[in-house]
Design an enzyme around this catalytic site. Structure first.
Site, PDB file in Angstrom:
ATOM      1  CG  ASP A  56      -2.002   0.942   1.046  1.00  0.00           C
ATOM      2  OD1 ASP A  56      -2.291   1.399  -0.118  1.00  0.00           O
ATOM      3  OD2 ASP A  56      -2.576   1.324   2.386  1.00  0.00           O
ATOM      4  CD  GLU A  94       3.119 -12.148  16.372  1.00  0.00           C
ATOM      5  OE1 GLU A  94       3.034 -11.024  16.910  1.00  0.00           O
ATOM      6  OE2 GLU A  94       2.695 -13.019  17.217  1.00  0.00           O
ATOM      7  NE  ARG A 144      -1.272   6.914   1.256  1.00  0.00           N
ATOM      8  CZ  ARG A 144      -1.616   5.822   2.231  1.00  0.00           C
ATOM      9  NH1 ARG A 144      -1.299   6.142   3.473  1.00  0.00           N
ATOM     10  NH2 ARG A 144      -2.016   4.586   2.022  1.00  0.00           N
ATOM     11  CG  ASN A 146      -7.920  -2.048  -4.696  1.00  0.00           C
ATOM     12  OD1 ASN A 146      -6.921  -3.003  -4.675  1.00  0.00           O
ATOM     13  ND2 ASN A 146      -8.195  -1.205  -3.914  1.00  0.00           N
TER      14      ASN A 146
END
Ligand code: IPE
Ligand code: IPE
Ligand code: MG
Length: 248
Positions: free
Chosen positions: A28, A215, A32, A76
């Site tokens: 991801d 995790e 940006r 998406n």
């Protein structure tokens, strides 16, 4: 002035004897990354594809057994059509290049997700890469394409129901293991470590069933900036965790 630098993680920070068997990544932050540079979002996706190439090769070098990456989610499709088209075009380019270098790289590839809404030539490329690489040893890279954890579970429920109706399965005998065999990840052990770059602290419909005891490692680094050192830093953090699986 940089008063505080990210410490460089090295191989020596990682215990090579206790590597996670399966690492998954939510790739991801491409948009940006591009925005910060005044570039179109598709430039971020192109940069992200290069990062994927680097990290997939590195996972094999390290000796991981499985790397699963989230490339395109069932949600998406909500993005503007030109962005979706640019992601599909990049995938096509990536797969063509992967096929050309496969004999050298020997990375086994598989796809998780419903490929049927993808353009037919792209579906064919996915199947071709799976077919060519299926006998390769070492790291298996699973690319999640039109993948959603909830969609995967609905599909599993439907397939199981059909097996029941047609007499191949019995609802009274369904086990967790048997349900797992209806998932895209059939035969692949659950991820030990899930990495999400870009600063978002959410799961976004990724590996909902398989992540039961994974995790998580979150980092603000945007995916196109994610390096081998960042990967090692995540593995090193994972190695410092105490996994109890509900025990003591
Ligand atoms: C991830 O980057 C790539 C896909 C979801 C296909 P984004 O495109 O989500 O990047 P941001 O989150 O907008 O920065
Ligand atoms: C998750 O990222 C999907 C992929 C990286 C392929 P998104 O950017 O789609 O997730 P949200 O919208 O921030 O939850
Ligand atoms: Mg995003």
């Amino acid at each position: 002035m940089a008063f505080f630098r990210r410490r460089k993680a090295k191989f020596s920070d990682v215990d090579m004897e206790h590597l996670p068997r399966h690492v998954a990544i939510i790739m991801d932050g491409n948009g940006r990354w591009a925005k910060r540079r005044g570039l179109p979002r598709k430039a971020g996706h192109a940069a992200g594809a290069e990062t994927f190439r680097t990290i997939a090769t590195f996972a094999k070098e390290l000796g991981l057994s499985y790397l699963t990456v989230y490339a395109f989610s069932t949600e998406n499709w909500r993005r503007p059509a030109d962005e979706v088209a640019s992601i599909m075009a990049l995938l096509e380019k990536y797969l063509h290049e992967a096929i050309q270098t496969m004999a050298k790289d020997k990375v086994k590839m598989a796809f998780f997700g419903d490929l049927s809404p993808l353009p037919p030539h792209l579906q064919a490329l996915c199947r071709e890469t799976e077919e060519i690489s299926k006998g390769y040893e070492g790291c298996q890279v699973n690319i999640c394409l039109n993948y959603g954890g909830r969609d995967e579970l609905v599909r599993a429920a439907k397939a199981f129901a059909l097996d029941c109706v047609e007499g191949r399965a019995d609802p009274g005998h369904l086990t967790q293991e048997a349900l797992g065999n209806y998932l895209f990840s059939k035969g692949v052990p659950d991820p030990d470590l899930i990495i999400r770059p870009s600063g978002e602290l959410r799961v976004s419909n990724f590996l909902l069933w398989q992540s039961a005891y994974a995790e998580y490692y979150f980092t603000d680094v945007l995916w196109p900036d994610f390096t081998k050192e960042d990967f090692l830093r995540a593995v090193s953090a994972y190695q410092g965790r105490s996994r109890r699986y509900g025990g003591v």
